[in-house]
Motif scaffolding. Structure first.
Motif, PDB file in Angstrom:
ATOM      1  N   VAL A  43       0.843  -1.201   0.000  1.00  0.00           N
ATOM      2  CA  VAL A  43       0.000   0.000   0.000  1.00  0.00           C
ATOM      3  C   VAL A  43       0.875   1.246   0.000  1.00  0.00           C
ATOM      4  N   THR A  44       1.952   1.231   0.754  1.00  0.00           N
ATOM      5  CA  THR A  44       2.861   2.374   0.791  1.00  0.00           C
ATOM      6  C   THR A  44       3.494   2.599  -0.567  1.00  0.00           C
ATOM      7  N   ARG A  45       3.924   1.539  -1.228  1.00  0.00           N
ATOM      8  CA  ARG A  45       4.512   1.684  -2.565  1.00  0.00           C
ATOM      9  C   ARG A  45       3.497   2.223  -3.569  1.00  0.00           C
ATOM     10  N   TRP A  46       2.247   1.773  -3.469  1.00  0.00           N
ATOM     11  CA  TRP A  46       1.208   2.289  -4.355  1.00  0.00           C
ATOM     12  C   TRP A  46       1.052   3.794  -4.187  1.00  0.00           C
ATOM     13  N   PHE A  47       1.104   4.252  -2.958  1.00  0.00           N
ATOM     14  CA  PHE A  47       0.892   5.678  -2.740  1.00  0.00           C
ATOM     15  C   PHE A  47       2.121   6.514  -3.040  1.00  0.00           C
ATOM     16  N   ILE A  48       3.289   5.933  -3.003  1.00  0.00           N
ATOM     17  CA  ILE A  48       4.467   6.652  -3.503  1.00  0.00           C
ATOM     18  C   ILE A  48       4.319   6.835  -5.014  1.00  0.00           C
ATOM     19  N   GLY A  49       3.863   5.791  -5.688  1.00  0.00           N
ATOM     20  CA  GLY A  49       3.597   5.905  -7.123  1.00  0.00           C
ATOM     21  C   GLY A  49       2.473   6.878  -7.433  1.00  0.00           C
ATOM     22  N   ALA A  50       1.432   6.872  -6.613  1.00  0.00           N
ATOM     23  CA  ALA A  50       0.328   7.811  -6.810  1.00  0.00           C
ATOM     24  C   ALA A  50       0.787   9.250  -6.611  1.00  0.00           C
ATOM     25  N   ALA A  51       1.667   9.476  -5.633  1.00  0.00           N
ATOM     26  CA  ALA A  51       2.195  10.828  -5.412  1.00  0.00           C
ATOM     27  C   ALA A  51       3.039  11.271  -6.599  1.00  0.00           C
ATOM     28  N   ALA A  52       3.844  10.367  -7.136  1.00  0.00           N
ATOM     29  CA  ALA A  52       4.646  10.703  -8.314  1.00  0.00           C
ATOM     30  C   ALA A  52       3.752  10.997  -9.512  1.00  0.00           C
ATOM     31  N   LEU A  53       2.714  10.207  -9.693  1.00  0.00           N
ATOM     32  CA  LEU A  53       1.779  10.428 -10.795  1.00  0.00           C
ATOM     33  C   LEU A  53       1.012  11.732 -10.604  1.00  0.00           C
ATOM     34  N   PHE A  54       0.688  12.073  -9.369  1.00  0.00           N
ATOM     35  CA  PHE A  54      -0.027  13.305  -9.050  1.00  0.00           C
ATOM     36  C   PHE A  54       0.812  14.536  -9.390  1.00  0.00           C
ATOM     37  N   CYS A  55       2.132  14.441  -9.209  1.00  0.00           N
ATOM     38  CA  CYS A  55       3.032  15.566  -9.470  1.00  0.00           C
ATOM     39  C   CYS A  55       3.577  15.586 -10.895  1.00  0.00           C
ATOM     40  N   LEU A  56       3.315  14.551 -11.671  1.00  0.00           N
ATOM     41  CA  LEU A  56       3.893  14.409 -12.999  1.00  0.00           C
ATOM     42  C   LEU A  56       3.559  15.542 -13.974  1.00  0.00           C
ATOM     43  N   PRO A  57       2.324  16.034 -14.055  1.00  0.00           N
ATOM     44  CA  PRO A  57       2.060  17.110 -15.033  1.00  0.00           C
ATOM     45  C   PRO A  57       2.902  18.365 -14.807  1.00  0.00           C
ATOM     46  N   GLN A  58       3.032  18.783 -13.556  1.00  0.00           N
ATOM     47  CA  GLN A  58       3.846  19.969 -13.280  1.00  0.00           C
ATOM     48  C   GLN A  58       5.326  19.678 -13.500  1.00  0.00           C
ATOM     49  N   LEU A  59       5.764  18.464 -13.195  1.00  0.00           N
ATOM     50  CA  LEU A  59       7.155  18.096 -13.422  1.00  0.00           C
ATOM     51  C   LEU A  59       7.485  18.144 -14.910  1.00  0.00           C
ATOM     52  N   LEU A  60       6.585  17.641 -15.742  1.00  0.00           N
ATOM     53  CA  LEU A  60       6.807  17.697 -17.187  1.00  0.00           C
ATOM     54  C   LEU A  60       6.808  19.131 -17.693  1.00  0.00           C
ATOM     55  N   ASP A  61       5.950  19.986 -17.140  1.00  0.00           N
ATOM     56  CA  ASP A  61       5.959  21.400 -17.523  1.00  0.00           C
ATOM     57  C   ASP A  61       7.274  22.065 -17.150  1.00  0.00           C
ATOM     58  N   VAL A  62       7.796  21.756 -15.980  1.00  0.00           N
ATOM     59  CA  VAL A  62       9.063  22.349 -15.544  1.00  0.00           C
ATOM     60  C   VAL A  62      10.207  21.863 -16.421  1.00  0.00           C
ATOM     61  N   ILE A  63      10.187  20.589 -16.777  1.00  0.00           N
ATOM     62  CA  ILE A  63      11.263  20.038 -17.613  1.00  0.00           C
ATOM     63  C   ILE A  63      11.169  20.563 -19.043  1.00  0.00           C
ATOM     64  N   CYS A  64       9.969  20.565 -19.616  1.00  0.00           N
ATOM     65  CA  CYS A  64       9.807  20.956 -21.026  1.00  0.00           C
ATOM     66  C   CYS A  64       9.886  22.463 -21.229  1.00  0.00           C
ATOM     67  N   PHE A  65       9.341  23.216 -20.295  1.00  0.00           N
ATOM     68  CA  PHE A  65       9.327  24.672 -20.419  1.00  0.00           C
ATOM     69  C   PHE A  65      10.083  25.245 -19.230  1.00  0.00           C
ATOM     70  N   ALA A  66      11.355  25.477 -19.403  1.00  0.00           N
ATOM     71  CA  ALA A  66      12.234  25.878 -18.303  1.00  0.00           C
ATOM     72  C   ALA A  66      11.831  27.226 -17.693  1.00  0.00           C
TER      73      ALA A  66
END
Length: 99
Positions: A43-66
């Motif tokens: 369950v803990t691993r699932w929620f670490i993955g869920a947290a990463a997935l939750f933050c992914l759109p902003q992370l991609l924006d930061v990486i793609c558009f500096a």
């Protein structure tokens, strides 16, 4: 007229939102997992993955558009909220007797 919120407000709002969303979902998942016999480490691993997935759109924006300052502020708020939720939710789950 166009008004922009200060960075602190956006960061705090996203931190509280992700804290509540992931924290409550983690406690509920621990309760369901306790009833179904799931290992709490899974369950803990699932929620670490869920947290990463939750933050992914902003992370991609930061990486793609500096030069995307708004995406960086949103990412910071979400990461802070997710980190606090992943730290505090197991404590609450343990106090409720699910872990």
């Amino acid at each position: 007229m166009w008004h922009v919120l200060p960075d602190e407000y956006v960061r705090a709002q996203l931190a509280v939102g992700s804290l509540v969303a992931l924290g409550v979902a983690r406690v509920v998942a621990a309760g369901v997992g306790a009833q179904h016999g799931w290992r709490i480490s899974v369950v803990t691993r699932w929620f670490i993955g869920a947290a990463a997935l939750f933050c992914l759109p902003q992370l991609l924006d930061v990486i793609c558009f500096a030069d995307s300052h708004a995406a960086l502020v949103e990412l910071q708020g979400k990461v802070i909220g997710c980190a606090v939720a992943l730290f505090c939710a197991p404590i609450v789950s343990h106090k409720l007797g699910y872990e």
